[in-house]
Design a protein around this motif. Structure first.
Motif, PDB file in Angstrom:
ATOM      1  N   LEU A 128       0.898  -1.106   0.021  1.00 30.12           N
ATOM      2  CA  LEU A 128       0.141  -0.041   0.032  1.00 30.12           C
ATOM      3  C   LEU A 128       0.982   1.331   0.003  1.00 30.12           C
ATOM      4  O   LEU A 128       1.924   1.238   0.549  1.00 30.12           O
ATOM      5  CB  LEU A 128      -1.001   0.113   1.278  1.00 30.12           C
ATOM      6  N   GLY A 129       0.350   2.213  -0.495  1.00 33.34           N
ATOM      7  CA  GLY A 129       1.137   3.770  -0.443  1.00 33.34           C
ATOM      8  C   GLY A 129       2.240   3.327  -1.515  1.00 33.34           C
ATOM      9  O   GLY A 129       3.084   4.213  -1.738  1.00 33.34           O
ATOM     10  N   VAL A 130       2.067   2.597  -2.545  1.00 37.51           N
ATOM     11  CA  VAL A 130       2.947   2.282  -3.697  1.00 37.51           C
ATOM     12  C   VAL A 130       2.208   2.162  -5.004  1.00 37.51           C
ATOM     13  O   VAL A 130       1.325   1.712  -5.151  1.00 37.51           O
ATOM     14  CB  VAL A 130       4.102   0.997  -3.311  1.00 37.51           C
ATOM     15  N   THR A 131       2.877   2.687  -6.172  1.00 37.75           N
ATOM     16  CA  THR A 131       2.389   2.352  -7.425  1.00 37.75           C
ATOM     17  C   THR A 131       3.836   2.224  -8.202  1.00 37.75           C
ATOM     18  O   THR A 131       4.684   2.441  -7.994  1.00 37.75           O
ATOM     19  CB  THR A 131       1.505   3.532  -7.829  1.00 37.75           C
ATOM     20  N   ALA A 132       3.439   1.703  -9.681  1.00 36.75           N
ATOM     21  CA  ALA A 132       4.420   1.848 -10.409  1.00 36.75           C
ATOM     22  C   ALA A 132       4.895   2.962 -11.230  1.00 36.75           C
ATOM     23  O   ALA A 132       3.866   3.940 -11.329  1.00 36.75           O
ATOM     24  CB  ALA A 132       3.953   0.776 -11.739  1.00 36.75           C
ATOM     25  N   ASP A 143       9.939  -5.193 -16.586  1.00 31.70           N
ATOM     26  CA  ASP A 143      10.703  -4.707 -15.527  1.00 31.70           C
ATOM     27  C   ASP A 143      10.049  -3.646 -15.071  1.00 31.70           C
ATOM     28  O   ASP A 143       9.772  -2.289 -15.596  1.00 31.70           O
ATOM     29  CB  ASP A 143      12.187  -4.474 -15.895  1.00 31.70           C
ATOM     30  N   VAL A 144       9.647  -3.557 -14.012  1.00 28.73           N
ATOM     31  CA  VAL A 144       8.928  -2.349 -13.031  1.00 28.73           C
ATOM     32  C   VAL A 144       9.568  -1.828 -11.923  1.00 28.73           C
ATOM     33  O   VAL A 144      10.190  -2.247 -11.296  1.00 28.73           O
ATOM     34  CB  VAL A 144       7.460  -2.836 -12.652  1.00 28.73           C
ATOM     35  N   THR A 145       9.537  -0.379 -12.290  1.00 29.96           N
ATOM     36  CA  THR A 145      10.050   0.541 -11.332  1.00 29.96           C
ATOM     37  C   THR A 145       9.076   1.049 -10.213  1.00 29.96           C
ATOM     38  O   THR A 145       7.988   1.329 -11.022  1.00 29.96           O
ATOM     39  CB  THR A 145      10.880   1.591 -11.730  1.00 29.96           C
ATOM     40  N   THR A 150      12.145   0.677  -5.417  1.00 24.44           N
ATOM     41  CA  THR A 150      12.317  -0.761  -5.722  1.00 24.44           C
ATOM     42  C   THR A 150      11.953  -1.020  -7.254  1.00 24.44           C
ATOM     43  O   THR A 150      11.372  -0.377  -7.745  1.00 24.44           O
ATOM     44  CB  THR A 150      11.401  -1.619  -4.634  1.00 24.44           C
ATOM     45  N   GLY A 151      12.302  -2.398  -7.557  1.00 23.41           N
ATOM     46  CA  GLY A 151      11.892  -2.758  -8.804  1.00 23.41           C
ATOM     47  C   GLY A 151      11.822  -4.331  -8.660  1.00 23.41           C
ATOM     48  O   GLY A 151      12.341  -5.107  -8.259  1.00 23.41           O
ATOM     49  N   ARG A 152      10.711  -4.997  -9.615  1.00 29.41           N
ATOM     50  CA  ARG A 152      10.650  -6.339  -9.945  1.00 29.41           C
ATOM     51  C   ARG A 152      10.185  -6.441 -11.311  1.00 29.41           C
ATOM     52  O   ARG A 152       9.941  -5.628 -11.952  1.00 29.41           O
ATOM     53  CB  ARG A 152       9.550  -6.852  -9.063  1.00 29.41           C
ATOM     54  N   ARG A 153      10.447  -7.661 -11.699  1.00 34.82           N
ATOM     55  CA  ARG A 153       9.954  -8.224 -12.926  1.00 34.82           C
ATOM     56  C   ARG A 153       8.957  -9.283 -13.021  1.00 34.82           C
ATOM     57  O   ARG A 153       8.705  -9.976 -12.209  1.00 34.82           O
ATOM     58  CB  ARG A 153      11.238  -9.090 -13.624  1.00 34.82           C
TER      59      ARG A 153
END
Length: 381
Positions: A128-132, A143-145, A150-153
């Motif tokens: 929560l409180g996070v978006t791409a 690949d998403v920042t 942070t970042g994940r695939r």
């Protein structure tokens, strides 16, 4: 060899995003869900009418029992004169099949909590409180920042982030919502003892004055008028506005009107028409729900269309071996004609209301158009 499950990022923790997360997790797909608000239940709204075809999807999600427990089921609609006299009453269309109610009204916060509980229980990773903030794609994934650095695939990214979707903008889809010239005021209220169904008035000061039971104790009331400049409206006066607009309506409105005292629980929203006609995806990022389409609530089909998107997309993702361009193209092809039909009908009814056409003639037109549309929606999406 260890099998790595496919992974999906769902952007948006509303009705469609939550439902998709549950359906995908049930199939063993790894799901991350991000919601920009730190409060998952923020801005839940006053009430919602869930038509049968929406209930059909929510049954698959596993929340129907809770909806039936906390909501208010009805198969009937009443059309009233401004003084509260019943002009007509009829059974509503069972768009979800004969084994489901025509519709259930409920408090939006209750529905959201039921879905939150299902997402939590599914094992989805929720932040929560996070978006791409950025996507970088290749043929195999994204690949998403994120806004927290942070970042994940992921194998796939789904934008379920609403009418003003940042995901839609980030992938270069330029279609935007267009105002239809109408606006709606909504507020919760205690349920008058005699109110056991949705009832609407199509005359008087407003285009529509209606209410829908949302539990044994509550209704949500709504008033539809010509859109005004929202910048000129003082939020502290919202309760006063609803009391004023509802003046002249009798029957249950006398009791409902007296409850409009807290401006903080009153919601004012303009009607928009939105449809992305072209592909709903770019590469491995795809849109669902209001991010791809929305319509005025004249048919109460907005949530149903979003939920049907989710059901179709989940069916394709869990039923096919390859997550490729064809899968996402087939998703769009299955959804577009049905969504366009609902949007066009919803907008047409709104135009007739704006035109203030003769009641008897236009009433027949509206009834016939709604009948054809609801009959079509009985078919599976």
């Amino acid at each position: 060899m260890t099998h790595t499950p496919r992974s999906v990022l769902v952007i948006g923790g509303g009705t469609s995003g939550n439902s998709l997360a549950v359906l995908l997790r049930r199939a063993g797909i790894a799901v991350d869900l991000v919601e920009v608000s730190p409060d998952w239940k923020a801005a839940a709204g006053s009430g919602i009418t869930l038509q049968g075809n929406a209930l059909r999807v929510l049954r698959e999600v596993g929340v129907l029992d809770g909806i039936e427990k906390h909501g208010y089921a009805s198969d009937g609609i009443g059309i009233l004169a401004p003084d509260g006299t019943v002009i007509a009453a009829h059974a509503d269309f069972r768009t979800g099949g004969e084994d489901l109610p025509a519709h259930i009204g409920m408090q939006r916060s209750r529905l959201q909590q039921l879905l939150i509980d299902r997402v939590r229980a599914s094992g989805a990773d929720v932040r929560l409180g996070v978006t791409a903030t950025a996507f970088r794609q290749d043929g195999a994934g994204v690949d998403v920042t994120f806004s927290d650095g942070t970042g994940r695939r992921y194998d796939l990214v789904v934008g379920a982030d609403g009418l003003h979707s940042a995901t839609r903008e980030m992938i270069g889809i330029t279609d935007r919502p267009e105002p239809t010239g109408m606006a709606i005021w909504r507020a919760p209220a205690p349920r008058p003892a005699g109110v056991t169904r949705t009832e609407m008035i199509y005359s008087g000061r407003c285009f529509v004055a209606g209410y829908c039971p949302t539990s044994e104790d509550t209704v949500y009331a709504y008033l539809v008028e010509r859109a005004r400049d929202r910048a000129a409206l003082d939020p502290d006066s919202y309760a006063d506005e609803m009391r004023s607009l509802s003046e002249g309506y009798g029957g249950a409105w006398e009791e409902i009107r007296a409850s409009f005292t807290d401006p903080k629980v009153v919601n004012h929203t303009c009607f928009d028409r939105h449809l992305v006609e072209g592909a709903w995806h770019r590469g491995r990022v795809v849109l669902v729900g209001d991010a791809a389409h929305c319509c005025p609530p004249t048919l109460a089909q907005g949530a149903a269309m979003s939920l049907e998107d989710v059901l179709v997309l989940a069916e394709l993702l869990t039923g096919r071996g390859e997550w490729d361009e064809r899968l996402l193209t087939d998703y769009h092809a299955r959804r577009l004609p049905r969504v366009r039909m609902v949007i066009d009908v919803s907008v047409q009814i709104g135009r007739w209301l704006l035109d203030r056409a003769p009641d008897e003639e236009r009433g027949r037109d509206v009834a016939a158009l709604m009948g054809r549309t609801m009959s079509a929606l009985r078919e599976l999406p």
